[in-house]
Write a protein that holds these residues in place. Sequence first.
Motif, PDB file in Angstrom:
ATOM      1  N   ILE A  48      40.024  40.666  26.040  1.00 16.52           N
ATOM      2  CA  ILE A  48      39.327  40.956  27.296  1.00 16.52           C
ATOM      3  C   ILE A  48      40.230  41.707  28.261  1.00 16.52           C
ATOM      4  O   ILE A  48      39.801  42.656  28.934  1.00 16.52           O
ATOM      5  N   LEU A  49      41.516  41.322  28.338  1.00 17.00           N
ATOM      6  CA  LEU A  49      42.428  41.930  29.303  1.00 17.00           C
ATOM      7  C   LEU A  49      42.724  43.396  29.014  1.00 17.00           C
ATOM      8  O   LEU A  49      43.210  44.110  29.884  1.00 17.00           O
ATOM      9  N   ARG A  50      42.429  43.858  27.806  1.00 20.20           N
ATOM     10  CA  ARG A  50      42.642  45.280  27.505  1.00 20.20           C
ATOM     11  C   ARG A  50      41.768  46.171  28.383  1.00 20.20           C
ATOM     12  O   ARG A  50      42.088  47.331  28.612  1.00 20.20           O
ATOM     13  N   ASP A  51      40.649  45.626  28.841  1.00 17.88           N
ATOM     14  CA  ASP A  51      39.685  46.387  29.640  1.00 17.88           C
ATOM     15  C   ASP A  51      39.703  45.840  31.060  1.00 17.88           C
ATOM     16  O   ASP A  51      39.157  44.768  31.324  1.00 17.88           O
ATOM     17  N   VAL A  52      40.329  46.579  31.974  1.00 15.58           N
ATOM     18  CA  VAL A  52      40.484  46.097  33.352  1.00 15.58           C
ATOM     19  C   VAL A  52      39.124  45.894  34.013  1.00 15.58           C
ATOM     20  O   VAL A  52      38.889  44.894  34.696  1.00 15.58           O
ATOM     21  N   ALA A  53      38.208  46.859  33.815  1.00 20.54           N
ATOM     22  CA  ALA A  53      36.888  46.748  34.435  1.00 20.54           C
ATOM     23  C   ALA A  53      36.143  45.527  33.912  1.00 20.54           C
ATOM     24  O   ALA A  53      35.514  44.787  34.680  1.00 20.54           O
ATOM     25  N   LEU A  54      36.212  45.297  32.596  1.00 21.14           N
ATOM     26  CA  LEU A  54      35.559  44.124  32.013  1.00 21.14           C
ATOM     27  C   LEU A  54      36.163  42.843  32.576  1.00 21.14           C
ATOM     28  O   LEU A  54      35.435  41.903  32.907  1.00 21.14           O
ATOM     29  N   THR A  55      37.478  42.794  32.694  1.00 23.33           N
ATOM     30  CA  THR A  55      38.141  41.604  33.231  1.00 23.33           C
ATOM     31  C   THR A  55      37.633  41.273  34.623  1.00 23.33           C
ATOM     32  O   THR A  55      37.279  40.130  34.923  1.00 23.33           O
ATOM     33  N   ASN A  56      37.582  42.279  35.484  1.00 22.25           N
ATOM     34  CA  ASN A  56      37.154  42.037  36.868  1.00 22.25           C
ATOM     35  C   ASN A  56      35.683  41.632  36.934  1.00 22.25           C
ATOM     36  O   ASN A  56      35.309  40.726  37.690  1.00 22.25           O
ATOM     37  N   LYS A  57      34.833  42.314  36.155  1.00 23.95           N
ATOM     38  CA  LYS A  57      33.410  41.953  36.145  1.00 23.95           C
ATOM     39  C   LYS A  57      33.206  40.542  35.606  1.00 23.95           C
ATOM     40  O   LYS A  57      32.383  39.778  36.116  1.00 23.95           O
ATOM     41  N   LEU A  58      33.962  40.199  34.567  1.00 25.25           N
ATOM     42  CA  LEU A  58      33.803  38.879  33.954  1.00 25.25           C
ATOM     43  C   LEU A  58      34.199  37.771  34.924  1.00 25.25           C
ATOM     44  O   LEU A  58      33.515  36.744  35.028  1.00 25.25           O
ATOM     45  N   LEU A  59      35.287  37.980  35.653  1.00 29.97           N
ATOM     46  CA  LEU A  59      35.707  36.969  36.619  1.00 29.97           C
ATOM     47  C   LEU A  59      34.674  36.827  37.737  1.00 29.97           C
ATOM     48  O   LEU A  59      34.434  35.724  38.243  1.00 29.97           O
ATOM     49  N   ARG A  60      34.058  37.941  38.141  1.00 36.33           N
ATOM     50  CA  ARG A  60      32.996  37.855  39.150  1.00 36.33           C
ATOM     51  C   ARG A  60      31.800  37.093  38.591  1.00 36.33           C
ATOM     52  O   ARG A  60      31.176  36.285  39.292  1.00 36.33           O
TER      53      ARG A  60
END
Length: 506
Positions: A48-60
């Motif tokens: 998951i951390l490879r994709d910064v945008a995915l990481t931020n969206k997932l945490l939201r």
Amino acid sequence: MGTETALDRLLERMNEGGDFPALSHTITELNKAVADEVGNTNVLTEIILRDVALTNKLLRLVNAAHYGSFSGQPISTISRAVVILGFDAVRDAAVSLLLFEHLENHAQADALKGEAVESFFCGTLGRMLAGSAGVRDGEEAFISALFRNLGRLLARFHFFEETEQIAARMAEDKLSEEAAARLVLGVDYDQLGLAVAKHWHFSPTILQAIAPIGAAAPRTPTSAPGRLQVVASLAQELYRTFAADLPPDQQRQAIGALCERYKNTAKVSPESLAETVHRAAAEVQKEAHIIRADAKRSPMLKRLLAPEGAGAQAQPGEAAGADAFAEAVVESNGSATDPTNILAQGMQDLTSLILGNYQLGDVLKMVAELFYRCGSFDHVVVSTLDRPSQCLLGRVAFGPQAARLRTVFRVPLTFAPDVFHAALSKGQDILISDARADNIRGRIPPWYAQSANAHSFLLLPISINGKALAMLYADRLKEPLQLSSQLLGMLKALRNQATLAIRQKL
């Protein structure tokens, strides 16, 4: 043309261009990480951390209201989300976000965003209907209901012209959608969706859940996958009933027919179904910003959210205010991508963790992830003491070469004339801005020069009573590290929290 040949042809076309191959690879990795019985939090988190945008969206997303009962406090790291919510819930959330990101990048995205947000609505319906069918895991119900429409959704985005032909055949020849799809594509939408889901290595449970349930009234399910299948099917049929925009009398009849069809498999009534639809619409309006969608793109949701709509929906402006607030959080100086904000939120989460009953491994994973997410480093490695060998061994690592670095990090505590021993023996923080400089090259140990050999790196040892117990390593492969005094201070504060966590476990 046989079904297998048609499916192969469609999958080949989908793989020919765009980002579908990358999407498939990532979703497959996520599913394999969860399915692997010996897998751990590190693997799922790394993907998951490879994709910064995915990481931020997932945490939201995991901090949205419907997860509140799990955590009771904001979740600031993916590793913490895995611990609190579980592998499956985090995987399901990540996969749904990846799918919507993929759809958003398509050439037809503007024209078809309404259909994307309606799939999100189906997932939300599934989550809300889970309890009525005896399904405990609301997030699994969400992903099952969301992916129940996977074949049609992917066809609309990858074979737009063919889906328009299918719609025309339905109207002109009075064909069912299934029959028209088989004439045009060679397979129906359900077959396409199941083929892609298998290609992505979804579990047998999800594969059964998204399979069509048949025209006959479903029998009482005797297994968890069967109950999920009921929820996914009910959510899809309920959505279609409201999407049809029937006159009030016909809509009431359709809802009544649904209740009759599912009377042996779900505890629902016409009133409860209507209320669920309106609650789901309000929920989607609040959370649509996470998938960068607008609920009003869907004619059906626009009708449901109109002031004259009945049921338990948000007050006018309430959801819009929530969206505005969420976007303001993301776009402000203290955004989800601002390093100091990431570390500050992480510090709060970490402090709450160590005040409770925690596992030391979870603390170290959180610290390593926060270091990595601040965006200043290419790799982060946490190594801890192995008493038999008297070496610090790599335990947690993030970055492109994380798996290899984790294995090569073996730092002996015995004397060696190098910077690693200097940091550990003196409990000294060391920042090497150029590992190839003449005055530094001789202080770089051979094991490091042969394996990592970064341009610059930071060493933050963790020592208690003069004894080195762990070390945080972070590097920049090809350029000097650029760390402000404020950022460096926050990184050291996180190290100090890790030290406190270790001390409390001694």
